[in-house]
Design a protein around this motif. Structure first.
Motif, PDB file in Angstrom:
ATOM      1  N   ILE A 171       0.861  -1.185   0.000  1.00 31.17           N
ATOM      2  CA  ILE A 171       0.000   0.000   0.000  1.00 31.17           C
ATOM      3  C   ILE A 171       0.898   1.235   0.000  1.00 31.17           C
ATOM      4  O   ILE A 171       1.789   1.356   0.841  1.00 31.17           O
ATOM      5  CB  ILE A 171      -0.878   0.055   1.278  1.00 31.17           C
ATOM      6  N   VAL A 172       0.670   2.143  -0.946  1.00 28.42           N
ATOM      7  CA  VAL A 172       1.424   3.400  -0.977  1.00 28.42           C
ATOM      8  C   VAL A 172       0.429   4.547  -0.852  1.00 28.42           C
ATOM      9  O   VAL A 172      -0.524   4.634  -1.633  1.00 28.42           O
ATOM     10  CB  VAL A 172       2.218   3.559  -2.294  1.00 28.42           C
ATOM     11  N   ASN A 173       0.636   5.417   0.143  1.00 31.40           N
ATOM     12  CA  ASN A 173      -0.293   6.542   0.334  1.00 31.40           C
ATOM     13  C   ASN A 173       0.394   7.854  -0.019  1.00 31.40           C
ATOM     14  O   ASN A 173       1.507   8.119   0.440  1.00 31.40           O
ATOM     15  CB  ASN A 173      -0.790   6.565   1.780  1.00 31.40           C
ATOM     16  N   THR A 174      -0.252   8.669  -0.839  1.00 30.41           N
ATOM     17  CA  THR A 174       0.325   9.973  -1.207  1.00 30.41           C
ATOM     18  C   THR A 174      -0.428  11.145  -0.569  1.00 30.41           C
ATOM     19  O   THR A 174      -0.047  12.295  -0.770  1.00 30.41           O
ATOM     20  CB  THR A 174       0.315  10.179  -2.738  1.00 30.41           C
ATOM     21  N   ALA A 175      -1.505  10.863   0.186  1.00 34.65           N
ATOM     22  CA  ALA A 175      -2.296  11.954   0.785  1.00 34.65           C
ATOM     23  C   ALA A 175      -1.507  12.639   1.902  1.00 34.65           C
ATOM     24  O   ALA A 175      -0.715  12.000   2.594  1.00 34.65           O
ATOM     25  CB  ALA A 175      -3.610  11.408   1.328  1.00 34.65           C
ATOM     26  N   LYS A 176      -1.699  13.942   2.059  1.00 32.78           N
ATOM     27  CA  LYS A 176      -0.979  14.711   3.081  1.00 32.78           C
ATOM     28  C   LYS A 176      -1.972  15.432   3.972  1.00 32.78           C
ATOM     29  O   LYS A 176      -2.654  16.349   3.522  1.00 32.78           O
ATOM     30  CB  LYS A 176      -0.055  15.726   2.413  1.00 32.78           C
ATOM     31  N   GLY A 177      -2.043  15.039   5.218  1.00 36.63           N
ATOM     32  CA  GLY A 177      -2.947  15.741   6.128  1.00 36.63           C
ATOM     33  C   GLY A 177      -2.980  15.040   7.468  1.00 36.63           C
ATOM     34  O   GLY A 177      -2.344  14.011   7.671  1.00 36.63           O
ATOM     35  N   ILE A 178      -3.699  15.647   8.400  1.00 32.90           N
ATOM     36  CA  ILE A 178      -3.942  15.047   9.710  1.00 32.90           C
ATOM     37  C   ILE A 178      -5.455  14.965   9.853  1.00 32.90           C
ATOM     38  O   ILE A 178      -6.162  15.930   9.539  1.00 32.90           O
ATOM     39  CB  ILE A 178      -3.317  15.904  10.830  1.00 32.90           C
ATOM     40  N   GLU A 179      -5.975  13.829  10.265  1.00 36.15           N
ATOM     41  CA  GLU A 179      -7.429  13.667  10.304  1.00 36.15           C
ATOM     42  C   GLU A 179      -8.053  14.623  11.317  1.00 36.15           C
ATOM     43  O   GLU A 179      -7.581  14.719  12.458  1.00 36.15           O
ATOM     44  CB  GLU A 179      -7.805  12.215  10.641  1.00 36.15           C
ATOM     45  N   GLU A 180      -9.117  15.284  10.864  1.00 34.12           N
ATOM     46  CA  GLU A 180      -9.774  16.248  11.737  1.00 34.12           C
ATOM     47  C   GLU A 180     -10.390  15.549  12.948  1.00 34.12           C
ATOM     48  O   GLU A 180     -10.809  14.408  12.865  1.00 34.12           O
ATOM     49  CB  GLU A 180     -10.855  17.007  10.941  1.00 34.12           C
ATOM     50  N   ASN A 181     -10.483  16.274  14.040  1.00 33.30           N
ATOM     51  CA  ASN A 181     -11.053  15.784  15.299  1.00 33.30           C
ATOM     52  C   ASN A 181     -10.196  14.712  15.970  1.00 33.30           C
ATOM     53  O   ASN A 181      -9.819  14.853  17.124  1.00 33.30           O
ATOM     54  CB  ASN A 181     -12.493  15.264  15.101  1.00 33.30           C
ATOM     55  N   SER A 182      -9.846  13.645  15.253  1.00 32.65           N
ATOM     56  CA  SER A 182      -9.017  12.602  15.875  1.00 32.65           C
ATOM     57  C   SER A 182      -7.557  13.039  15.993  1.00 32.65           C
ATOM     58  O   SER A 182      -6.810  12.499  16.809  1.00 32.65           O
ATOM     59  CB  SER A 182      -9.086  11.307  15.061  1.00 32.65           C
ATOM     60  N   ASN A 183      -7.130  14.004  15.167  1.00 32.07           N
ATOM     61  CA  ASN A 183      -5.727  14.424  15.083  1.00 32.07           C
ATOM     62  C   ASN A 183      -4.776  13.278  14.757  1.00 32.07           C
ATOM     63  O   ASN A 183      -3.604  13.315  15.130  1.00 32.07           O
ATOM     64  CB  ASN A 183      -5.270  15.112  16.385  1.00 32.07           C
ATOM     65  N   LEU A 184      -5.259  12.266  14.064  1.00 21.81           N
ATOM     66  CA  LEU A 184      -4.417  11.120  13.715  1.00 21.81           C
ATOM     67  C   LEU A 184      -3.663  11.362  12.416  1.00 21.81           C
ATOM     68  O   LEU A 184      -4.184  11.972  11.477  1.00 21.81           O
ATOM     69  CB  LEU A 184      -5.267   9.855  13.558  1.00 21.81           C
ATOM     70  N   ARG A 185      -2.412  10.863  12.356  1.00 22.17           N
ATOM     71  CA  ARG A 185      -1.709  10.768  11.088  1.00 22.17           C
ATOM     72  C   ARG A 185      -2.369   9.690  10.234  1.00 22.17           C
ATOM     73  O   ARG A 185      -3.043   8.799  10.756  1.00 22.17           O
ATOM     74  CB  ARG A 185      -0.235  10.418  11.339  1.00 22.17           C
ATOM     75  N   LEU A 186      -2.169   9.740   8.910  1.00 20.37           N
ATOM     76  CA  LEU A 186      -2.923   8.822   8.045  1.00 20.37           C
ATOM     77  C   LEU A 186      -2.455   7.372   8.187  1.00 20.37           C
ATOM     78  O   LEU A 186      -3.249   6.452   7.978  1.00 20.37           O
ATOM     79  CB  LEU A 186      -2.844   9.283   6.588  1.00 20.37           C
ATOM     80  N   SER A 187      -1.196   7.145   8.581  1.00 20.53           N
ATOM     81  CA  SER A 187      -0.781   5.758   8.834  1.00 20.53           C
ATOM     82  C   SER A 187      -1.478   5.222  10.087  1.00 20.53           C
ATOM     83  O   SER A 187      -1.729   4.018  10.198  1.00 20.53           O
ATOM     84  CB  SER A 187       0.745   5.658   8.986  1.00 20.53           C
ATOM     85  N   GLU A 188      -1.811   6.103  11.008  1.00 20.68           N
ATOM     86  CA  GLU A 188      -2.574   5.675  12.188  1.00 20.68           C
ATOM     87  C   GLU A 188      -4.013   5.353  11.807  1.00 20.68           C
ATOM     88  O   GLU A 188      -4.618   4.412  12.338  1.00 20.68           O
ATOM     89  CB  GLU A 188      -2.530   6.764  13.274  1.00 20.68           C
ATOM     90  N   VAL A 189      -4.548   6.140  10.875  1.00 22.28           N
ATOM     91  CA  VAL A 189      -5.879   5.838  10.359  1.00 22.28           C
ATOM     92  C   VAL A 189      -5.858   4.464   9.672  1.00 22.28           C
ATOM     93  O   VAL A 189      -6.746   3.628   9.888  1.00 22.28           O
ATOM     94  CB  VAL A 189      -6.350   6.926   9.366  1.00 22.28           C
ATOM     95  N   PHE A 190      -4.806   4.232   8.876  1.00 21.95           N
ATOM     96  CA  PHE A 190      -4.671   2.938   8.192  1.00 21.95           C
ATOM     97  C   PHE A 190      -4.602   1.796   9.204  1.00 21.95           C
ATOM     98  O   PHE A 190      -5.300   0.778   9.064  1.00 21.95           O
ATOM     99  CB  PHE A 190      -3.413   2.934   7.306  1.00 21.95           C
ATOM    100  N   ALA A 191      -3.792   1.954  10.230  1.00 18.30           N
ATOM    101  CA  ALA A 191      -3.653   0.894  11.239  1.00 18.30           C
ATOM    102  C   ALA A 191      -4.986   0.638  11.940  1.00 18.30           C
ATOM    103  O   ALA A 191      -5.336  -0.503  12.235  1.00 18.30           O
ATOM    104  CB  ALA A 191      -2.574   1.276  12.251  1.00 18.30           C
ATOM    105  N   ALA A 192      -5.727   1.723  12.179  1.00 16.71           N
ATOM    106  CA  ALA A 192      -7.021   1.569  12.857  1.00 16.71           C
ATOM    107  C   ALA A 192      -8.001   0.781  11.985  1.00 16.71           C
ATOM    108  O   ALA A 192      -8.796  -0.020  12.484  1.00 16.71           O
ATOM    109  CB  ALA A 192      -7.606   2.937  13.209  1.00 16.71           C
ATOM    110  N   GLU A 193      -7.946   0.993  10.673  1.00 15.59           N
ATOM    111  CA  GLU A 193      -8.906   0.341   9.772  1.00 15.59           C
ATOM    112  C   GLU A 193      -8.439  -1.049   9.332  1.00 15.59           C
ATOM    113  O   GLU A 193      -9.242  -1.968   9.214  1.00 15.59           O
ATOM    114  CB  GLU A 193      -9.135   1.211   8.527  1.00 15.59           C
TER     115      GLU A 193
END
Lengths: 355, 355
Positions: free
Chosen positions: A105-127
């Protein structure tokens, strides 16, 4: 697992997703490109061109372009996510049933998730579950899609906690005009890519207000210093912020007239409200959400981030750009390096790095 | 020794010397400005304006402007050197007999002495004796003279091996629109200020050849990385290069259309020879000499500096810009951070920094 020359799926038919799909196809991979909007995908299929996001660039005829997620993902040996950061969790959730556990999996998105303040790799791990982070890489760095599509020389970074995965991602993208470095520091790469948008908004405001090269250089430099301070506390390697995904991406975003964040900032510096500036740009301005997230993180972790703080006051509490600039210049006398050096040494101590 | 509100002498009536003299005078010091060329000094005295180097900026009437070095220096409590780097040793030698041993010396020149490859503080120590380095500071950072003369917000650095001297220099310059940070790392400040001109020439060449934002950002980022590698071996603090005198000054020099180094580079990138490019700019282009010095230092110390090496081949051995860019992109696969991290740890070990 070697993925070069294999089936690669790119999710997201914006400018960057389209440019990467073209790049991979031209360099020998079998590529499928997925987008959500039927009208846009039909247009790409009819003209072999993404007229809205990447006009003038012709896509190879063999590339499958579809709105069918299952069709796009079936048998893929690598999946590139190239969707806006605020839609990443939703698209990931829809795609996961069609992606095998060991797929790159390669992710090119750049941001921090709103409200959760999670990095996107943390979002990936959560899902997807933390175990799959082993197959997860981030692709980031100074890379205008228009230039990569035109094969101009570009240098970027593939970051993963797994050295093997970083090298796999490096292998599928690296080519004469696209130089890919690896970096094990996924935290630093994600933070740099997201937080540079806050500084790009800020330098845009200063440019709109003053048009001063000195002020812009000072804001970029001190902005990178405060991002580094935050990053160190979040366990990032401070040197990552001096690299392509920190400094390099900051440069491209702060000096290009194509940057949405910079353009929105210029409008605010010239006296527009936030809403007027967003209406004018009429596209997603990632830096606005990220300013709020950075402000929340800095407050939660007790980090001094004076530029982010002033940006937050300007965007969300009606502070005038003039007053914000005055506040930044009127701070007490400071030494330049010691504060970062101390934090840096603390970081090495945390990592168990021995002299 | 407090020098604020006292007699300060500025040597060198170019754009930066003139802007600093005005800044100090406007903020309450008694200022004398010295220049070598009689015609120019008479013009400044007649019009209270430096028409060639700082047109449109009016100097305070009380400021003495003279070609008489002894008159300029008599009783000065601080002396600011603002002459081109290749004339520093000569002017210093002429001025020293009129400067008391405990006088604060501030140097704003940026360069490495040709043939000797000495930093300018080393030149100072050789001429004035090492003991006087205790009173010697460097003023550097992203600061277009035109903007400082117009009181635009600017942030710079005063560096000295003596914390007391750094604070004295900070005190005489700091003001609402000129924020001064101190830094004890005079080696890093001098190297950053000099070597950024090599990268500005290089990004100018790339701009002339390609006009690519991605390539420019990559060259700036990797250029700063190789400057940092050299700096570490020369005992500089690597964090200095991420600060105002490294990154900040690099940004201003690489993106401004006023930069002579950048303009000379653009001409070369568009196919001009070095001599044609220098004739076109028709002013001192510090980066040319500095490329040779950096190349010599890298060779002597065994440091890999691929951008500097390609620049050296283009400037002095007729390598085409196209071939140089191709050489840079064709290097082997590399990891981004480890090399610098290892050098950094070595530096801390040398300095005896404990975790």
């Amino acid at each position: 697992m070697a993925v070069n020359g294999k089936h690669i799926t790119v999710l997201g038919a914006g400018s960057w997703g389209t440019a990467l799909a073209r790049h991979l196809a031209v360099n020998g991979s079998t590529v499928r490109l997925w987008g959500r909007r039927l009208e846009q995908i039909e247009e790409i299929n009819a003209f072999r061109e993404n007229k809205r996001y990447l006009p003038g660039v012709i896509l190879p005829g063999a590339m499958l372009v579809t709105t069918d997620l299952e069709q796009a993902l079936e048998g893929a040996s690598a999946v590139v996510f190239s969707v806006p950061s605020h839609t990443f969790r939703t698209v990931l959730r829809q795609a996961l049933p069609f992606i095998k556990a060991e797929t790159l999996i390669v992710n090119t998105a750049k941001g921090i998730e709103e409200n959760s303040n999670l990095r996107l790799s943390e979002v990936f791990a959560a899902e997807a579950g933390p175990a799959r982070l082993e197959h997860y890489a981030v692709l980031s760095g100074p890379s205008h899609a228009e230039e990569v599509a035109r094969e101009m020389p570009t240098a970027i970074v593939a970051a993963s906690t797994s050295p093997h995965t970083a090298v796999l991602a490096q292998d599928i993208f690296m080519q004469q005009n696209l130089r890919v470095y690896t970096n094990p520091d996924i935290i630093g790469v994600e933070l740099g890519g997201a937080l540079k948008n806050v500084i790009a908004l800020g330098t845009g405001i200063a440019d709109g207000l003053l048009g001063s090269d000195n002020a812009r250089a000072a804001l970029m430099t001190r902005g990178l210093a405060e991002i580094t301070r935050l990053g160190i506390v979040m366990q990032a390697n401070p040197l990552t912020f001096a690299g392509l995904t920190g400094l390099g991406d900051l440069i491209v975003t702060c000096i290009s007239r194509h940057s949405r964040n910079r353009r929105a900032g210029i409008a605010i510096g010239q006296g527009k409200t936030l809403q007027q500036a967003l209406d004018k740009v009429n596209m997603v301005v990632e830096g606005v959400r990220t300013t709020r997230a950075a402000h929340n993180l800095a407050a939660a972790l007790g980090i001094e981030m004076p530029i982010t703080e002033q940006m937050y006051q300007v965007l969300f509490h009606n502070l005038s750009p003039q007053a914000a600039m005055k506040n930044l210049m009127a701070r007490g006398k400071t030494r330049e390096v010691e504060e970062v050096a101390l934090a840096h040494i603390k970081w090495q101590s945390q990592q168990g790095i021995e002299l």
